[in-house]
Design a protein around this motif. Structure first.
Motif, mmCIF file in Angstrom:
data_model
loop_
_atom_site.group_PDB
_atom_site.id
_atom_site.type_symbol
_atom_site.label_atom_id
_atom_site.label_comp_id
_atom_site.label_asym_id
_atom_site.label_seq_id
_atom_site.Cartn_x
_atom_site.Cartn_y
_atom_site.Cartn_z
ATOM 1 N N ALA A 147 0.827 -1.207 0.000
ATOM 2 C CA ALA A 147 0.000 0.000 0.000
ATOM 3 C C ALA A 147 0.865 1.262 0.000
ATOM 4 O O ALA A 147 2.011 1.251 0.442
ATOM 5 C CB ALA A 147 -0.919 0.014 1.223
ATOM 6 N N THR A 148 0.278 2.348 -0.472
ATOM 7 C CA THR A 148 0.972 3.627 -0.522
ATOM 8 C C THR A 148 1.236 4.179 0.863
ATOM 9 O O THR A 148 2.297 4.731 1.135
ATOM 10 C CB THR A 148 0.132 4.654 -1.316
ATOM 11 O OG1 THR A 148 -0.189 4.113 -2.576
ATOM 12 C CG2 THR A 148 0.902 5.939 -1.514
ATOM 13 N N PHE A 149 0.259 4.047 1.747
ATOM 14 C CA PHE A 149 0.461 4.553 3.099
ATOM 15 C C PHE A 149 -0.052 3.539 4.109
ATOM 16 O O PHE A 149 -0.928 2.717 3.820
ATOM 17 C CB PHE A 149 -0.207 5.927 3.292
ATOM 18 C CG PHE A 149 -1.706 5.915 3.233
ATOM 19 C CD1 PHE A 149 -2.463 5.788 4.394
ATOM 20 C CD2 PHE A 149 -2.375 6.047 2.019
ATOM 21 C CE1 PHE A 149 -3.854 5.781 4.341
ATOM 22 C CE2 PHE A 149 -3.765 6.047 1.961
ATOM 23 C CZ PHE A 149 -4.508 5.908 3.132
ATOM 24 N N HIS A 150 0.492 3.596 5.285
ATOM 25 C CA HIS A 150 0.228 2.632 6.355
ATOM 26 C C HIS A 150 -1.235 2.729 6.799
ATOM 27 O O HIS A 150 -1.669 3.761 7.285
ATOM 28 C CB HIS A 150 1.185 2.957 7.517
ATOM 29 C CG HIS A 150 1.082 2.028 8.678
ATOM 30 N ND1 HIS A 150 1.771 2.235 9.851
ATOM 31 C CD2 HIS A 150 0.385 0.868 8.862
ATOM 32 C CE1 HIS A 150 1.495 1.273 10.709
ATOM 33 N NE2 HIS A 150 0.664 0.427 10.124
ATOM 34 N N GLU A 183 6.165 3.331 13.420
ATOM 35 C CA GLU A 183 5.835 4.754 13.470
ATOM 36 C C GLU A 183 6.175 5.363 14.835
ATOM 37 O O GLU A 183 6.680 6.482 14.929
ATOM 38 C CB GLU A 183 4.342 4.957 13.180
ATOM 39 C CG GLU A 183 3.805 4.268 11.945
ATOM 40 C CD GLU A 183 4.120 4.992 10.646
ATOM 41 O OE1 GLU A 183 4.955 5.926 10.653
ATOM 42 O OE2 GLU A 183 3.522 4.624 9.613
ATOM 43 N N ARG A 184 5.877 4.622 15.871
ATOM 44 C CA ARG A 184 6.096 5.112 17.237
ATOM 45 C C ARG A 184 7.580 5.392 17.494
ATOM 46 O O ARG A 184 7.953 6.448 18.010
ATOM 47 C CB ARG A 184 5.559 4.069 18.215
ATOM 48 C CG ARG A 184 5.465 4.494 19.650
ATOM 49 C CD ARG A 184 4.679 3.432 20.396
ATOM 50 N NE ARG A 184 4.597 3.669 21.812
ATOM 51 C CZ ARG A 184 3.894 2.913 22.647
ATOM 52 N NH1 ARG A 184 3.216 1.876 22.152
ATOM 53 N NH2 ARG A 184 3.869 3.177 23.930
ATOM 54 N N PRO A 212 -2.887 5.441 11.271
ATOM 55 C CA PRO A 212 -1.845 4.829 12.105
ATOM 56 C C PRO A 212 -0.563 5.642 12.201
ATOM 57 O O PRO A 212 0.062 5.692 13.267
ATOM 58 C CB PRO A 212 -1.595 3.477 11.421
ATOM 59 C CG PRO A 212 -2.893 3.157 10.749
ATOM 60 C CD PRO A 212 -3.440 4.476 10.289
ATOM 61 N N ALA A 213 -0.136 6.274 11.102
ATOM 62 C CA ALA A 213 1.098 7.061 11.139
ATOM 63 C C ALA A 213 0.982 8.219 12.118
ATOM 64 O O ALA A 213 1.908 8.494 12.891
ATOM 65 C CB ALA A 213 1.431 7.581 9.739
ATOM 66 N N GLY A 216 0.851 6.768 15.833
ATOM 67 C CA GLY A 216 2.130 6.229 16.282
ATOM 68 C C GLY A 216 3.199 7.291 16.438
ATOM 69 O O GLY A 216 3.918 7.325 17.440
ATOM 70 N N ARG A 217 3.334 8.169 15.443
ATOM 71 C CA ARG A 217 4.384 9.191 15.494
ATOM 72 C C ARG A 217 4.147 10.175 16.637
ATOM 73 O O ARG A 217 5.100 10.591 17.306
ATOM 74 C CB ARG A 217 4.457 9.919 14.152
ATOM 75 C CG ARG A 217 4.901 9.021 13.011
ATOM 76 C CD ARG A 217 4.805 9.684 11.642
ATOM 77 N NE ARG A 217 4.888 8.680 10.582
ATOM 78 C CZ ARG A 217 4.850 8.944 9.278
ATOM 79 N NH1 ARG A 217 4.708 10.205 8.862
ATOM 80 N NH2 ARG A 217 4.939 7.965 8.394
ATOM 81 N N LEU A 218 2.898 10.545 16.867
ATOM 82 C CA LEU A 218 2.586 11.465 17.962
ATOM 83 C C LEU A 218 2.852 10.805 19.310
ATOM 84 O O LEU A 218 3.368 11.441 20.237
ATOM 85 C CB LEU A 218 1.132 11.928 17.860
ATOM 86 C CG LEU A 218 0.716 13.056 18.804
ATOM 87 C CD1 LEU A 218 1.561 14.306 18.564
ATOM 88 C CD2 LEU A 218 -0.767 13.382 18.639
#
Length: 356
Positions: A147-150, A183-184, A212-213, A216-218
């Motif tokens: 996929a292009t993005f998670h 991502e986390r 999800p991105a 997780g990143r936040l």
């Protein structure tokens, strides 16, 4: 002795498709002898002179084995299929490269079938099902779905007929193994870099908060701040929704909300396009990067990160590594071996440039 064949006769044979019988006739041997030589049958009593004649006939006639028949006989085609919407994406095609390189190490090849997103509507609706069916018709040994993005996806039901591994996405039904970016950990390493540079008041330009991105990143950013004994000010978190315009507007809101010592000294942009917009907002206010405001991005979208001035420090999405790991996991599944986990997380490395 091999029978002589005129160039015209050889060309006619090639045009209709060279068979094993044609090779046998040309070499003056039986079809069984040809079969034994081409399959490298070790216990066959065939002289070297006969083997040479058969191989010369193969070269002259341009014979190629029937891959379909061979796959039926051996139950192994040597092909993996990959269903993907990322064929034209500017950076995610590295998934294909990583998968292709790893497949070649295993002496496998990839058949690539483009598709729309899983929730596509309109004239191409159903393309994903058709792409999967077409690959299965070629008797692929396993499938990759990229996929292009998670995000969570619903894979066509027919994909369950062979081992299937998801890349940069996960099965919303919880049935299939997946390879996704951590991502986390990526969010954590980005903010740790800003803290190391002395920044304690950090603004965050977020993606769509539900994907999800973004989640997780936040969360990783919060963890890094908490480890340093700091809290993330909710007033310093604004969504830019993945676009340069969104990043520009979000950065402006953060910078205009506070002045003086309360103004953030760093911005963590959760993708590089938003970082590009943030650059404009910062410069329009007479501020410099990284002198007044440090900026760090995410994705390592080369056409942006390497050409901004100053060049953008960013966290890379490990597309190529995910593609390679996807093939490794698929190879284990097709061989009947156990896999490490239903979902494997891949580290997102920090790439230092000049914006911090």
């Amino acid at each position: 002795m091999a029978k002589s064949t005129t160039p015209q006769q050889s060309a006619a044979v090639r045009q209709r498709g060279v068979t094993m019988n044609d090779v046998a006739k040309h070499a003056g041997v039986s079809r069984t002898a040809v079969s034994f030589v081409l399959s490298n049958r070790e216990n066959a009593s065939i002289s070297e002179e006969t083997r040479t004649r058969i191989n010369e006939a193969v070269q002259e006639l341009g014979y190629r084995p029937n891959a379909g028949a061979r796959a039926l006989a051996s139950q192994r085609s040597g092909w993996y299929g990959i269903v993907t919407e990322i064929v034209t994406a500017p950076f995610a095609v590295d998934i294909i490269k990583g998968a292709q390189d790893q497949a070649w190490l295993d002496r496998r090849f990839l058949l690539i079938a483009p598709s729309d997103q899983a929730d596509a509507v309109g004239p191409n609706q159903g393309l994903e099902d058709a792409a999967t069916e077409k690959l299965l018709e070629q008797r692929v040994e396993g499938l990759l779905y990229a996929a292009t993005f998670h995000r969570g996806v619903h894979v066509p039901e027919s994909a369950n007929e062979v081992p299937t591994v998801l890349i940069n996405c996960f099965d919303a039904d919880g049935k299939l193994p997946s390879i996704v970016p951590d991502e986390r950990a990526g969010g954590r390493v980005a903010v740790e870099r800003l803290l190391k540079a002395g920044h304690t008041r950090i603004g965050v330009i977020n993606l769509d908060p539900v994907i999800p991105a973004a989640v997780g990143r936040l969360e990783g950013a919060r963890e890094a701040l908490a480890t340093a004994g700091l809290d993330l000010d909710p007033e310093l978190v604004v969504s830019g929704y993945a676009t340069a315009d969104g990043g520009y507007e979000a950065a402006g809101r953060i910078l205009d909300r506070y002045q003086g010592e309360r103004r953030p000294t760093a911005l963590f942009c959760l993708n590089d396009r938003m970082a590009m917009g943030a650059y404009d907002a910062i410069k329009e206010r007479g501020l410099t990067i990284p002198g007044d405001i440090a900026v760090i991005g995410f994705d390592n979208q080369e056409l942006i990160a390497a050409y901004l001035r100053p060049k953008l420090t960013t966290v890379a999405l490990p597309f190529e590594k995910m593609g390679a790991l996807g093939v490794q996991t698929l190879a284990a599944l097709t061989a009947g071996q156990p896999i490490i986990a239903d979902q494997q997380l891949v580290d997102c490395p920090l790439l230092e440039r000049s914006s911090v």
